[in-house]
Design an enzyme around this catalytic site. Structure first.
Site, PDB file in Angstrom:
ATOM      1  N   HIS A  15       0.836  -1.209   0.000  1.00 48.99           N
ATOM      2  CA  HIS A  15       0.000   0.000   0.000  1.00 48.99           C
ATOM      3  C   HIS A  15       0.871   1.260   0.000  1.00 48.99           C
ATOM      4  O   HIS A  15       0.625   2.191  -0.777  1.00 48.99           O
ATOM      5  CB  HIS A  15      -0.899  -0.023   1.239  1.00 48.99           C
ATOM      6  CG  HIS A  15      -1.706   1.231   1.436  1.00 48.99           C
ATOM      7  ND1 HIS A  15      -3.034   1.327   1.080  1.00 48.99           N
ATOM      8  CD2 HIS A  15      -1.374   2.444   1.961  1.00 48.99           C
ATOM      9  CE1 HIS A  15      -3.484   2.542   1.369  1.00 48.99           C
ATOM     10  NE2 HIS A  15      -2.495   3.230   1.915  1.00 48.99           N
ATOM     11  N   GLU A  16       1.889   1.278   0.849  1.00 47.13           N
ATOM     12  CA  GLU A  16       2.742   2.464   0.929  1.00 47.13           C
ATOM     13  C   GLU A  16       3.588   2.627  -0.328  1.00 47.13           C
ATOM     14  O   GLU A  16       3.810   3.755  -0.798  1.00 47.13           O
ATOM     15  CB  GLU A  16       3.641   2.388   2.172  1.00 47.13           C
ATOM     16  CG  GLU A  16       2.886   2.338   3.491  1.00 47.13           C
ATOM     17  CD  GLU A  16       1.899   3.477   3.660  1.00 47.13           C
ATOM     18  OE1 GLU A  16       2.123   4.559   3.071  1.00 47.13           O
ATOM     19  OE2 GLU A  16       0.897   3.299   4.378  1.00 47.13           O
ATOM     20  N   HIS A  41       1.622   4.374  -3.002  1.00 47.59           N
ATOM     21  CA  HIS A  41       1.589   5.837  -2.885  1.00 47.59           C
ATOM     22  C   HIS A  41       2.802   6.461  -3.584  1.00 47.59           C
ATOM     23  O   HIS A  41       2.673   7.473  -4.283  1.00 47.59           O
ATOM     24  CB  HIS A  41       1.582   6.259  -1.417  1.00 47.59           C
ATOM     25  CG  HIS A  41       0.243   6.115  -0.751  1.00 47.59           C
ATOM     26  ND1 HIS A  41      -0.922   6.584  -1.310  1.00 47.59           N
ATOM     27  CD2 HIS A  41      -0.108   5.573   0.443  1.00 47.59           C
ATOM     28  CE1 HIS A  41      -1.936   6.338  -0.497  1.00 47.59           C
ATOM     29  NE2 HIS A  41      -1.469   5.724   0.569  1.00 47.59           N
ATOM     30  N   GLU A  72      -6.238   6.776  -1.138  1.00 44.29           N
ATOM     31  CA  GLU A  72      -6.209   5.605  -0.264  1.00 44.29           C
ATOM     32  C   GLU A  72      -6.892   4.416  -0.941  1.00 44.29           C
ATOM     33  O   GLU A  72      -6.416   3.276  -0.854  1.00 44.29           O
ATOM     34  CB  GLU A  72      -6.875   5.924   1.074  1.00 44.29           C
ATOM     35  CG  GLU A  72      -6.155   6.971   1.907  1.00 44.29           C
ATOM     36  CD  GLU A  72      -4.744   6.561   2.286  1.00 44.29           C
ATOM     37  OE1 GLU A  72      -4.457   5.348   2.348  1.00 44.29           O
ATOM     38  OE2 GLU A  72      -3.915   7.465   2.513  1.00 44.29           O
TER      39      GLU A  72
END
Length: 270
Positions: A136-137, A140, A199
Site C-alpha cells: 500500500h505504501e 503511494h 487511499e
C-alpha cells in the site's frame, strides 16, 4: 502511475492549488511594492515550494531511524525489495519510528521515497498482513501522490497568511483571522479530494500486487483496534500520510483525510 482517474484529479487539484498559491504571491507582492513583483513571485513559486517540501518531509520523519537489516527486520527489507521490483520502483529507504500506535506511512518522491513503520505495527501484524501494508505504501510512491499531500498542506498555510495580511488592519483583526482560517479550510477541501481517493487507489494496487486483498483488510482491522489501545505520537503531517488515520476528534472526522475504514474493507474483500 496506472490509475488515470487519480492522475486527472491530481492535475486538476494541482492546478487549483497553484492558482491559489499564485494569488497569494500577488497579494504579498502588492504589500511590498518596493521589492518588486518578479523577486517575490520567484521566491513564492520556486524557493518556498521546495523549502516547504523539504521541511514537510523533515517534520514527518522527525524521530525516525533507519530500519536495521538484521534478522528481526530482514523479511521487511526482502518483501519491500520484491514488491518494488514488481512495481518498477527503486527500493525506498525503510525507517522505523515510534508512533505510539501501529501505523505506517510513505513520504518523498518516486525514486527518493521513504516508507516508515512503527515498531507496534511490526509486532502486531502477521507477515502477509505486513506485506499488504508495505505494498500500500509503495503504491503511494508509485502514484506520486505523497508529494501532492505534503505541498498541499503547505499551500493552505501560505494562502491563509496572504488572506490575513490582505484583510488585517486595526479595526478588523478578528475578521481577517476568521477569513484566513476559512481560506485554509477551503484549500484543505481540495487536498482531501485527493487524499481520500488516493487511499482507495493504493488499497487496490496493494491487492493487485500481493494477489489478495484479505491480508491488507485484516491489517487495517488490527491497526484500528490497536489505535484504540494506545496514544498516537504523530503530528498532523504524518497523520495525513498514514495508512489509517487514528484521530477521532469531531473536527478531524469532518475534514477526514481518509475514507471510512468500513468502505475500504468492503472494497478489499470484494
Amino acid at each position: 502511475m496506472r490509475n488515470a482517474q487519480l492522475k486527472m484529479r491530481m492535475i486538476l487539484v494541482g492546478t487549483i492549488l497553484f492558482a491559489l498559491y499564485f494569488g497569494a504571491a500577488l497579494v504579498l507582492a502588492s504589500m511590498f511594492p518596493g521589492i518588486g513583483l518578479v523577486p517575490i513571485l520567484l521566491l513564492a513559486l520556486v524557493v518556498l515550494p521546495v523549502a516547504q517540501y523539504k521541511i514537510g518531509k523533515w517534520l514527518t520523519l522527525r524521530g525516525a531511524e533507519p530500519l536495521p537489516e538484521d534478522r528481526q527486520y530482514q523479511h521487511i527489507h526482502q518483501m519491500t525489495e520484491s514488491l518494488s521490483e514488481d512495481m518498477g520502483l527503486e527500493k525506498p529507504k525503510l525507517m522505523i519510528k515510534d508512533m505510539g500506535v501501529p501505523n505506517a506511512f510513505a513520504t518523498g518522491r518516486k525514486g527518493a521515497g521513504v516508507v516508515c513503520v512503527s515498531p507496534q505495527l511490526v509486532q502486531l501484524l502477521d507477515r502477509d498482513e505486513l506485506e499488504g501494508v508495505i505494498a500500500h505504501e509503495l503504491a503511494h510512491l508509485n502514484n506520486r501522490d505523497t508529494v501532492m499531500m505534503v505541498l498541499g498542506q503547505s499551500v493552505g498555510l501560505i494562502v491563509s497568511y496572504a488572506v490575513f495580511f490582505l484583510l488585517r488592519d486595526d479595526n478588523n483583526f478578528f475578521v481577517a483571522y476568521a477569513a484566513s482560517i476559512a481560506a485554509q479550510m477551503l484549500t484543505l477541501i481540495f487536498v482531501m479530494a485527493i487524499s481520500r481517493y488516493r487511499e482507495y487507489v493504493a488499497d487496490a494496487d496493494a491487492k493487485r500486487y500481493t494477489g489478495n486483498g484479505e491480508p491488507l483488510a485484516r491489517a487495517l482491522e488490527k491497526i484500528s483496534r490497536g489505535a484504540e489501545q494506545g496514544e498516537a505520537k504523530m503530528n498532523d503531517s504524518a497523520s495525513a500520510l498514514c495508512i489509517l488515520s487514528v484521530d477521532r476528534s469531531a473536527l478531524k472526522r469532518i475534514f477526514a483525510t481518509h475514507p471510512p475504514t468500513e468502505k475500504r474493507l468492503q472494497r478489499l474483500r470484494e
